[in-house]
Design a protein around this motif. Structure first.
Motif, PDB file in Angstrom:
ATOM      1  N   ILE A  54       0.585  -1.200  -0.061  1.00 40.63           N
ATOM      2  CA  ILE A  54      -0.016  -0.067  -0.159  1.00 40.63           C
ATOM      3  C   ILE A  54       0.873   1.307  -0.031  1.00 40.63           C
ATOM      4  CG2 ILE A  54      -1.772   1.482   1.354  1.00 40.63           C
ATOM      5  CD1 ILE A  54      -2.704  -1.631   2.275  1.00 40.63           C
ATOM      6  N   ILE A  55       0.692   2.169  -1.046  1.00 39.87           N
ATOM      7  CA  ILE A  55       1.582   3.122  -1.248  1.00 39.87           C
ATOM      8  C   ILE A  55       0.759   4.544  -1.164  1.00 39.87           C
ATOM      9  CG2 ILE A  55       3.243   4.445  -2.645  1.00 39.87           C
ATOM     10  CD1 ILE A  55       4.322   1.777  -1.759  1.00 39.87           C
ATOM     11  N   SER A  56       1.340   5.388  -0.477  1.00 36.36           N
ATOM     12  CA  SER A  56       0.501   6.585  -0.117  1.00 36.36           C
ATOM     13  C   SER A  56       1.441   7.694  -0.586  1.00 36.36           C
ATOM     14  CB  SER A  56       0.129   6.999   1.308  1.00 36.36           C
ATOM     15  OG  SER A  56      -1.118   5.980   1.629  1.00 36.36           O
ATOM     16  N   TYR A  57       1.081   8.841  -1.417  1.00 34.73           N
ATOM     17  CA  TYR A  57       1.367   9.973  -1.744  1.00 34.73           C
ATOM     18  C   TYR A  57       0.618  11.218  -0.953  1.00 34.73           C
ATOM     19  CZ  TYR A  57       3.877   7.227  -4.916  1.00 34.73           C
ATOM     20  OH  TYR A  57       4.789   5.956  -5.463  1.00 34.73           O
ATOM     21  N   GLU A  58       1.281  11.779  -0.067  1.00 39.07           N
ATOM     22  CA  GLU A  58       0.338  12.873   0.629  1.00 39.07           C
ATOM     23  C   GLU A  58       1.110  14.155   0.653  1.00 39.07           C
ATOM     24  OE1 GLU A  58       0.261  10.925   4.588  1.00 39.07           O
ATOM     25  OE2 GLU A  58      -0.011   9.084   3.707  1.00 39.07           O
ATOM     26  N   VAL A  59       0.210  15.093   0.821  1.00 42.41           N
ATOM     27  CA  VAL A  59       0.643  16.451   0.810  1.00 42.41           C
ATOM     28  C   VAL A  59       0.583  17.058   2.512  1.00 42.41           C
ATOM     29  CG1 VAL A  59       0.625  18.946   0.248  1.00 42.41           C
ATOM     30  CG2 VAL A  59       0.052  17.080  -1.572  1.00 42.41           C
ATOM     31  N   THR A  60       1.786  17.237   2.969  1.00 37.58           N
ATOM     32  CA  THR A  60       1.854  17.807   4.480  1.00 37.58           C
ATOM     33  C   THR A  60       1.211  19.208   4.452  1.00 37.58           C
ATOM     34  OG1 THR A  60       3.868  18.712   4.316  1.00 37.58           O
ATOM     35  CG2 THR A  60       3.827  16.290   4.728  1.00 37.58           C
ATOM     36  N   PRO A  61       0.817  19.628   6.000  1.00 35.24           N
ATOM     37  CA  PRO A  61       0.254  20.979   5.976  1.00 35.24           C
ATOM     38  C   PRO A  61       1.189  22.180   5.503  1.00 35.24           C
ATOM     39  CG  PRO A  61       0.047  19.760   7.931  1.00 35.24           C
ATOM     40  CD  PRO A  61       0.681  18.477   7.009  1.00 35.24           C
ATOM     41  N   ASP A  62       2.597  21.822   5.406  1.00 33.05           N
ATOM     42  CA  ASP A  62       3.620  22.907   5.017  1.00 33.05           C
ATOM     43  C   ASP A  62       3.649  22.794   3.604  1.00 33.05           C
ATOM     44  OD1 ASP A  62       5.179  20.683   4.428  1.00 33.05           O
ATOM     45  OD2 ASP A  62       6.882  21.563   5.718  1.00 33.05           O
ATOM     46  N   GLY A  63       2.963  21.849   2.826  1.00 26.88           N
ATOM     47  CA  GLY A  63       2.819  21.921   1.427  1.00 26.88           C
ATOM     48  C   GLY A  63       3.940  20.885   0.863  1.00 26.88           C
ATOM     49  N   SER A  64       4.744  20.002   1.738  1.00 28.33           N
ATOM     50  CA  SER A  64       5.629  19.110   1.050  1.00 28.33           C
ATOM     51  C   SER A  64       4.999  17.789   0.630  1.00 28.33           C
ATOM     52  CB  SER A  64       6.707  18.952   2.379  1.00 28.33           C
ATOM     53  OG  SER A  64       7.246  20.052   2.816  1.00 28.33           O
ATOM     54  N   LEU A  65       5.602  17.044  -0.335  1.00 30.73           N
ATOM     55  CA  LEU A  65       4.854  15.915  -0.529  1.00 30.73           C
ATOM     56  C   LEU A  65       5.666  14.562   0.247  1.00 30.73           C
ATOM     57  CD1 LEU A  65       3.188  14.450  -2.532  1.00 30.73           C
ATOM     58  CD2 LEU A  65       5.019  14.447  -4.332  1.00 30.73           C
ATOM     59  N   ILE A  66       4.866  13.723   0.444  1.00 32.90           N
ATOM     60  CA  ILE A  66       5.649  12.795   1.108  1.00 32.90           C
ATOM     61  C   ILE A  66       5.306  11.470   0.479  1.00 32.90           C
ATOM     62  CG2 ILE A  66       6.267  13.705   3.495  1.00 32.90           C
ATOM     63  CD1 ILE A  66       3.817  12.424   4.478  1.00 32.90           C
ATOM     64  N   TYR A  67       6.049  10.319   0.635  1.00 39.66           N
ATOM     65  CA  TYR A  67       5.590   9.050  -0.066  1.00 39.66           C
ATOM     66  C   TYR A  67       5.699   7.971   1.641  1.00 39.66           C
ATOM     67  CZ  TYR A  67       7.297   4.548  -1.930  1.00 39.66           C
ATOM     68  OH  TYR A  67       7.616   3.006  -2.313  1.00 39.66           O
ATOM     69  N   ARG A  68       4.454   7.436   1.590  1.00 40.57           N
ATOM     70  CA  ARG A  68       4.424   6.296   2.931  1.00 40.57           C
ATOM     71  C   ARG A  68       4.176   5.093   2.295  1.00 40.57           C
ATOM     72  NH1 ARG A  68       2.384   8.047   8.015  1.00 40.57           N
ATOM     73  NH2 ARG A  68       1.595   9.831   6.895  1.00 40.57           N
ATOM     74  N   ARG A  69       4.714   4.055   3.095  1.00 35.48           N
ATOM     75  CA  ARG A  69       4.465   2.787   2.652  1.00 35.48           C
ATOM     76  C   ARG A  69       3.669   2.011   3.725  1.00 35.48           C
ATOM     77  NH1 ARG A  69      10.703   1.189   0.571  1.00 35.48           N
ATOM     78  NH2 ARG A  69      10.951   2.301   2.781  1.00 35.48           N
ATOM     79  N   ASP A  70       2.497   1.358   3.374  1.00 35.36           N
ATOM     80  CA  ASP A  70       2.034   0.418   4.101  1.00 35.36           C
ATOM     81  C   ASP A  70       1.472   1.117   5.522  1.00 35.36           C
ATOM     82  OD1 ASP A  70       2.661  -1.833   2.579  1.00 35.36           O
ATOM     83  OD2 ASP A  70       4.415  -2.055   3.537  1.00 35.36           O
ATOM     84  N   ARG A  71       0.800   2.380   5.219  1.00 38.40           N
ATOM     85  CA  ARG A  71       0.087   3.325   6.176  1.00 38.40           C
ATOM     86  C   ARG A  71       0.867   3.283   7.528  1.00 38.40           C
ATOM     87  NH1 ARG A  71      -4.794   0.633   4.308  1.00 38.40           N
ATOM     88  NH2 ARG A  71      -5.747   2.432   2.908  1.00 38.40           N
ATOM     89  N   ASP A  72       2.491   2.881   7.483  1.00 39.88           N
ATOM     90  CA  ASP A  72       3.202   2.910   8.530  1.00 39.88           C
ATOM     91  C   ASP A  72       3.718   4.284   8.918  1.00 39.88           C
ATOM     92  OD1 ASP A  72       5.425   2.685  10.683  1.00 39.88           O
ATOM     93  OD2 ASP A  72       6.501   1.105   9.080  1.00 39.88           O
ATOM     94  N   PRO A  73       3.543   4.792  10.183  1.00 40.65           N
ATOM     95  CA  PRO A  73       3.785   6.493  10.464  1.00 40.65           C
ATOM     96  C   PRO A  73       5.401   6.450  10.427  1.00 40.65           C
ATOM     97  CG  PRO A  73       2.773   5.176  12.438  1.00 40.65           C
ATOM     98  CD  PRO A  73       2.746   4.282  11.150  1.00 40.65           C
ATOM     99  N   SER A  74       6.047   5.371  10.624  1.00 42.46           N
ATOM    100  CA  SER A  74       7.592   5.397  10.885  1.00 42.46           C
ATOM    101  C   SER A  74       8.064   5.415   9.566  1.00 42.46           C
ATOM    102  CB  SER A  74       8.038   4.336  11.826  1.00 42.46           C
ATOM    103  OG  SER A  74       8.078   3.176  10.967  1.00 42.46           O
ATOM    104  N   ASP A  75       7.529   5.159   8.406  1.00 43.48           N
ATOM    105  CA  ASP A  75       7.972   5.025   7.269  1.00 43.48           C
ATOM    106  C   ASP A  75       7.384   5.958   6.218  1.00 43.48           C
ATOM    107  OD1 ASP A  75       9.106   3.931   4.805  1.00 43.48           O
ATOM    108  OD2 ASP A  75       7.901   2.189   4.682  1.00 43.48           O
ATOM    109  N   LEU A  76       7.954   7.087   6.509  1.00 41.43           N
ATOM    110  CA  LEU A  76       7.837   8.380   5.764  1.00 41.43           C
ATOM    111  C   LEU A  76       9.019   8.980   4.982  1.00 41.43           C
ATOM    112  CD1 LEU A  76       5.814  10.492   8.362  1.00 41.43           C
ATOM    113  CD2 LEU A  76       4.880   9.344   6.685  1.00 41.43           C
TER     114      LEU A  76
END
Length: 148
Positions: A54-76
């Protein structure tokens, strides 16, 4: 305030704005391409840490783009840059702090709107995915569908 102090303050402010603008630009490229969200081969399957299913591409509140794997909060992982090639391949430079490297991922969109990895290469030009296939076993990369 001295001239040097004003100059230093101006330089610091400009650098701060430039970093924010670059982050926003990266997120804007990903957003315009249609990448933002969560993607998986099977959206109903549970996340298994370390599997990368499961791959997520998210925009943070400061406008940065992050890539997260497996909904893992430590894998940002921060996406440092995003660009679209002439063939519409989205190319992301992803900073992987745990692996102490930056990798460039090329993603294509299929006719039904799903996505698929075309390549994944390190700064040393080593590939884990090349021509849409895993280098280790020759299998094609999975088609990922948008989950949200």
């Amino acid at each position: 305030m001295s001239s040097i102090s004003r100059l230093l303050l101006a330089i610091i402010l400009c650098a701060s704005f430039a970093a924010v603008a670059a982050a926003d630009e990266t997120a804007d490229v990903a957003r315009a391409w249609g990448l933002i969200g969560t993607w998986a081969a099977d959206c109903s399957a549970p996340a298994v840490k370390g599997r990368g299913a499961i791959i997520s591409y998210e925009v943070t509140p400061d406008g940065s783009l992050i890539y997260r794997r497996d909904r893992d909060p430590s894998d940002l992982n921060a996406v440092a840059n995003a660009r679209v090639e002439s063939d519409q391949t989205l190319v992301l430079s992803i900073v992987l702090p745990k692996a102490k490297q930056t990798r460039e991922n090329g993603i294509t969109r299929t006719p039904d709107g799903s996505i698929r990895a075309l390549f994944n290469r390190g700064e040393d030009d080593s590939y884990s995915i090349r021509d849409g296939r895993f280098v280790a076993n020759g299998k094609p990369t999975p088609v990922l569908r948008k989950c949200d």
